[in-house]
Design a protein around this motif. Sequence first.
Motif, PDB file in Angstrom:
ATOM      1  N   PHE A  63      -1.029  -1.279 -16.638  1.00  0.00           N
ATOM      2  CA  PHE A  63      -1.314  -1.644 -15.122  1.00  0.00           C
ATOM      3  C   PHE A  63      -2.425  -2.645 -15.118  1.00  0.00           C
ATOM      4  N   ILE A  65      -5.303  -4.699 -13.037  1.00  0.00           N
ATOM      5  CA  ILE A  65      -5.948  -5.053 -11.722  1.00  0.00           C
ATOM      6  C   ILE A  65      -7.019  -6.218 -12.001  1.00  0.00           C
ATOM      7  N   LYS A  96      -1.924  -6.557 -10.515  1.00  0.00           N
ATOM      8  CA  LYS A  96      -2.324  -6.727  -8.760  1.00  0.00           C
ATOM      9  C   LYS A  96      -3.586  -7.536  -8.793  1.00  0.00           C
ATOM     10  N   LEU A 110      -7.692  -0.825  -3.175  1.00  0.00           N
ATOM     11  CA  LEU A 110      -7.658   0.256  -4.283  1.00  0.00           C
ATOM     12  C   LEU A 110      -6.888   1.570  -3.932  1.00  0.00           C
ATOM     13  N   LYS A 112      -4.230   1.653  -2.026  1.00  0.00           N
ATOM     14  CA  LYS A 112      -2.851   1.555  -2.190  1.00  0.00           C
ATOM     15  C   LYS A 112      -2.362   1.535  -3.660  1.00  0.00           C
ATOM     16  N   ILE A 113      -3.205   0.957  -4.491  1.00  0.00           N
ATOM     17  CA  ILE A 113      -3.074   0.772  -5.758  1.00  0.00           C
ATOM     18  C   ILE A 113      -2.739   2.492  -6.429  1.00  0.00           C
ATOM     19  N   THR A 114      -3.816   3.224  -6.411  1.00  0.00           N
ATOM     20  CA  THR A 114      -3.854   4.545  -7.005  1.00  0.00           C
ATOM     21  C   THR A 114      -2.723   5.307  -6.350  1.00  0.00           C
ATOM     22  N   HIS A 116       0.145   4.146  -5.754  1.00  0.00           N
ATOM     23  CA  HIS A 116       1.343   3.500  -6.498  1.00  0.00           C
ATOM     24  C   HIS A 116       1.380   3.996  -7.703  1.00  0.00           C
ATOM     25  N   LEU A 117       0.122   4.292  -8.142  1.00  0.00           N
ATOM     26  CA  LEU A 117       0.091   4.649  -9.773  1.00  0.00           C
ATOM     27  C   LEU A 117       0.588   6.258  -9.927  1.00  0.00           C
TER      28      LEU A 117
END
Length: 282
Positions: A63, A65, A96, A110, A112-114, A116-117
């Motif tokens: 992933f 970023i 992303k 950040l 939103k990304i975490t 999702h992860l």
Amino acid sequence: MSLSKIQDFMKNTKGNLIRHFDSIINSCRPRSRIRRLHSTSSNGSSGSTDMESYPVLPGQRGFLIIINNTNNRKGSEKDYDNVHSFFKGTLNYKEKYINNPTLKILKNFLEKITAHLESNANNYFGIFVFIMGHGDKDDQIKIQGGVIPVDDIISYFTNDRLRKFAGKPKSFFIQACRGSTIQDGVETDAINSAVPIDADIFKFYATTPGYTSHRVMTEGSWFIIDLIKVFKKRYRYKPLQIMCTEVNHVVAKRSASVNDKKQMPIIVSTLCKSLYLIYQGK
């Protein structure tokens, strides 16, 4: 020559031939493919140990970023192109990207990304974050309307925040100055036991504390240029730690055209295993 001597001669010749062919056969037998790292024990005796690798399962991706600040940073778009081309184009990592964010927008990005992860942890074997912008001696990155410490960004990805990534590698590549001094040259998946909060973190800074990093307006920064070149050449069979050491070597050999100025990247790591960028087919 007597018959007995002839018989003795034939027997010795046969024995020598058998030993000769045995040695040829043994030399052709495949050797173990297990890679070992040689080490020296506390009493000075040498030995070898297997170096475990972070698992990369079939179908899993990295992933990626990318946090970029292009304001007053001519050539930084080349850095993005280089990183995107390799990690997304060659390795097919999930990407992303955010450019010139404010502090509020970056934090929301950040979070939103975490989220999702954590919800899709099985899809990814590791996280790779590129932070590119103006920096200062306190390891803060300039963003729209303010600054954010590099460690504040990293804190979103530690094992207490991303529990489903505990034991998985999180790598950070920081292309930013760490001071105003220009450096001179001199001649010459499941975890069954507790893990530290800050384990499995890899930080690769473009330069050592206190110094500037160099960027060419038409090509991009030295650090990103050389990092991607080495990765493209070695990623199929070398772990991240070895590749980044080679990047250190390559960047250290560079010199700015003015006054022979230098740059020295630095690795800060709590990785506990070798980290490969792709599935190794083991």
